[in-house]
Design a protein around this motif. Sequence first.
Motif, PDB file in Angstrom:
ATOM      1  N   ILE A   1     -19.512   2.078  -5.134  1.00 11.26           N
ATOM      2  CA  ILE A   1     -18.968   2.257  -3.123  1.00 11.26           C
ATOM      3  C   ILE A   1     -17.712   2.142  -3.310  1.00 11.26           C
ATOM      4  CG2 ILE A   1     -19.470   1.693  -0.828  1.00 11.26           C
ATOM      5  CD1 ILE A   1     -21.777   0.321  -2.883  1.00 11.26           C
ATOM      6  N   GLU A   2     -17.251   3.158  -2.625  1.00  8.75           N
ATOM      7  CA  GLU A   2     -15.435   3.271  -2.051  1.00  8.75           C
ATOM      8  C   GLU A   2     -14.760   3.675  -0.550  1.00  8.75           C
ATOM      9  OE1 GLU A   2     -11.703   5.633  -4.190  1.00  8.75           O
ATOM     10  OE2 GLU A   2     -13.477   6.398  -3.966  1.00  8.75           O
ATOM     11  N   ASP A   3     -14.314   2.240   0.059  1.00  7.83           N
ATOM     12  CA  ASP A   3     -13.337   2.594   1.339  1.00  7.83           C
ATOM     13  C   ASP A   3     -12.901   2.757   1.155  1.00  7.83           C
ATOM     14  OD1 ASP A   3     -15.971   2.230   1.819  1.00  7.83           O
ATOM     15  OD2 ASP A   3     -15.612   0.711   3.365  1.00  7.83           O
ATOM     16  N   PHE A   4     -11.479   3.313   1.676  1.00  9.73           N
ATOM     17  CA  PHE A   4     -10.364   3.078   1.935  1.00  9.73           C
ATOM     18  C   PHE A   4      -9.345   3.001   2.886  1.00  9.73           C
ATOM     19  CE2 PHE A   4      -8.933   7.233   3.128  1.00  9.73           C
ATOM     20  CZ  PHE A   4      -7.447   7.513   3.397  1.00  9.73           C
ATOM     21  N   GLY A   5      -7.849   1.725   2.593  1.00  6.77           N
ATOM     22  CA  GLY A   5      -7.168   1.943   4.157  1.00  6.77           C
ATOM     23  C   GLY A   5      -6.414   0.704   4.125  1.00  6.77           C
ATOM     24  N   ALA A   6      -5.229   0.662   5.156  1.00  6.64           N
ATOM     25  CA  ALA A   6      -4.719   0.143   5.104  1.00  6.64           C
ATOM     26  C   ALA A   6      -4.292  -1.629   5.319  1.00  6.64           C
ATOM     27  CB  ALA A   6      -2.998   0.803   6.140  1.00  6.64           C
ATOM     28  N   ILE A   7      -3.537  -2.279   4.483  1.00  6.43           N
ATOM     29  CA  ILE A   7      -3.362  -3.478   4.370  1.00  6.43           C
ATOM     30  C   ILE A   7      -2.814  -4.086   5.844  1.00  6.43           C
ATOM     31  CG2 ILE A   7      -2.581  -5.508   2.905  1.00  6.43           C
ATOM     32  CD1 ILE A   7      -5.080  -3.922   1.933  1.00  6.43           C
ATOM     33  N   THR A   8      -3.128  -5.437   5.908  1.00  9.30           N
ATOM     34  CA  THR A   8      -2.624  -5.809   7.282  1.00  9.30           C
ATOM     35  C   THR A   8      -2.560  -6.622   6.421  1.00  9.30           C
ATOM     36  OG1 THR A   8      -4.244  -6.544   8.304  1.00  9.30           O
ATOM     37  CG2 THR A   8      -3.560  -3.952   8.955  1.00  9.30           C
ATOM     38  N   ALA A   9      -1.424  -8.355   7.333  1.00 11.50           N
ATOM     39  CA  ALA A   9      -1.000  -9.430   7.159  1.00 11.50           C
ATOM     40  C   ALA A   9      -2.338 -10.418   7.246  1.00 11.50           C
ATOM     41  CB  ALA A   9      -0.625 -10.037   8.220  1.00 11.50           C
ATOM     42  N   GLU A  10      -3.578  -9.882   7.954  1.00 11.37           N
ATOM     43  CA  GLU A  10      -4.603 -10.231   8.427  1.00 11.37           C
ATOM     44  C   GLU A  10      -5.748  -9.679   7.248  1.00 11.37           C
ATOM     45  OE1 GLU A  10      -3.405  -9.186  10.735  1.00 11.37           O
ATOM     46  OE2 GLU A  10      -2.318 -10.677  11.660  1.00 11.37           O
ATOM     47  N   GLY A  11      -6.454  -8.018   6.706  1.00 10.94           N
ATOM     48  CA  GLY A  11      -6.850  -7.485   6.139  1.00 10.94           C
ATOM     49  C   GLY A  11      -6.344  -6.583   5.781  1.00 10.94           C
ATOM     50  N   ILE A  12      -7.962  -5.014   5.890  1.00  9.31           N
ATOM     51  CA  ILE A  12      -7.596  -4.024   6.036  1.00  9.31           C
ATOM     52  C   ILE A  12      -7.268  -3.622   6.750  1.00  9.31           C
ATOM     53  CG2 ILE A  12      -9.908  -4.022   4.460  1.00  9.31           C
ATOM     54  CD1 ILE A  12      -8.137  -1.842   2.747  1.00  9.31           C
ATOM     55  N   ASP A  13      -7.094  -2.515   7.827  1.00 10.80           N
ATOM     56  CA  ASP A  13      -7.322  -1.764   8.475  1.00 10.80           C
ATOM     57  C   ASP A  13      -8.424  -0.175   7.440  1.00 10.80           C
ATOM     58  OD1 ASP A  13      -7.682   0.064   9.991  1.00 10.80           O
ATOM     59  OD2 ASP A  13      -5.426   1.073  10.645  1.00 10.80           O
ATOM     60  N   ASN A  14     -10.109  -0.274   7.889  1.00  8.06           N
ATOM     61  CA  ASN A  14     -10.532   0.165   6.875  1.00  8.06           C
ATOM     62  C   ASN A  14     -11.050   1.969   7.581  1.00  8.06           C
ATOM     63  OD1 ASN A  14     -12.212   1.737   5.239  1.00  8.06           O
ATOM     64  ND2 ASN A  14     -13.733  -0.454   5.287  1.00  8.06           N
TER      65      ASN A  14
END
Length: 391
Positions: free
Chosen positions: A367-380
Amino acid sequence: MGTDERLQRTNEALGEHELDAYLATHTSDIRWLTGFSHVFDDEAAHAMLVTSDRLTKDPLRLLHTDMRYSGAMKPLSSGVLDVLDDERKSHSLFIVEQLKAINVSLSGVNSPTGLGLAASKPLRIGIEADILLTFYRSLVKAFDEADLGSYELVEVPSLVTQLRAVKDASEIASMKESQKITDAAYTYLLDYIKAGQTEFEIATELDFFMRRQGSEGVSFGSIVGSGPNSANPHAVPGSRQIQTGDMIVLDFGAKLDDYRSDMTRTVAVGKASARQREIYETVLEAQLATLGTVKAGIPNAEPYQRVNEIFAAKGYGPLTHGLGHGVGIDIHESPTLAAGVEGELQVGHVVTVEPGIYLEGDVGVRIEDFGAITAEGIDNFTASTKELIEL
């Protein structure tokens, strides 16, 4: 981030390595440095010399290509390229010609920009660590014949590639749009897949669907692995027919503005067995737990370790491939989420999170998602359901 800012970041990196210029031949790096979209293909036909402010008053971008590409580049080059050369000659000859044109002198004679290298200092040109040996020899020969004086060709692994790891708003927007096509393709497949179809038929339909939705191409060769082939993480779609009782791993992505998407879902054909469901739920638990903890500042290796802790607690062996990778112009970019990898996640990194369990010759689930790392977590970026779908 505009191309001027990308050039300045490159200039700063050259200063850190005490380089007077850098020779980029990776098409993806040149795409990033120029910002040109809908120009490049997979052929390695280009070379760019980027000078630093150690050598010229302002950093310069000097590009050698050929007439197959220059017509598309010319309307885009104003304010981006200082030289666009499509003459039929070697990249090596182009490089030494440009250095002569800015009158680089190792005897202390200043260049037209008012700068020049001290006689005691060699000209330091950064090159990629994976440069072809034939190209390296051609460079040495061209430098020697040009009589530029003392010089060093300095291997600098992934200089521009590392800069590309932190994505700007426009890059993130392109990948989000690309992922919308990928999500739509998954929804389409859920109605399309039937027992009796071959893996190749499904992959072909998948690729055409994404094209019809506006994708410029596929991110990579789409993976459709069914039954025992689902246990091969990079299964190549073949003639195997889908059977009731199969698990199917579907790993694919679209491409927009040269930026890629990447996702994996695993579905069951017919009702999943208790064992298949247990494996699926273990992978999903690991993926959700990891997505809930990744953020800027954590070590690149930490998410991988967390997944293996969850797998071990459920009686499964360690993850047999990296947990994730960067995505951008290339499908595999920095950073890498895996054991032994140094560094920390940064704001703007775009990464995949893709745990999987593979029982050789039997069944696999990823199972795979991708997104941008932020200071709080991931913008999926990935919207597709992770519920176990039974077709």
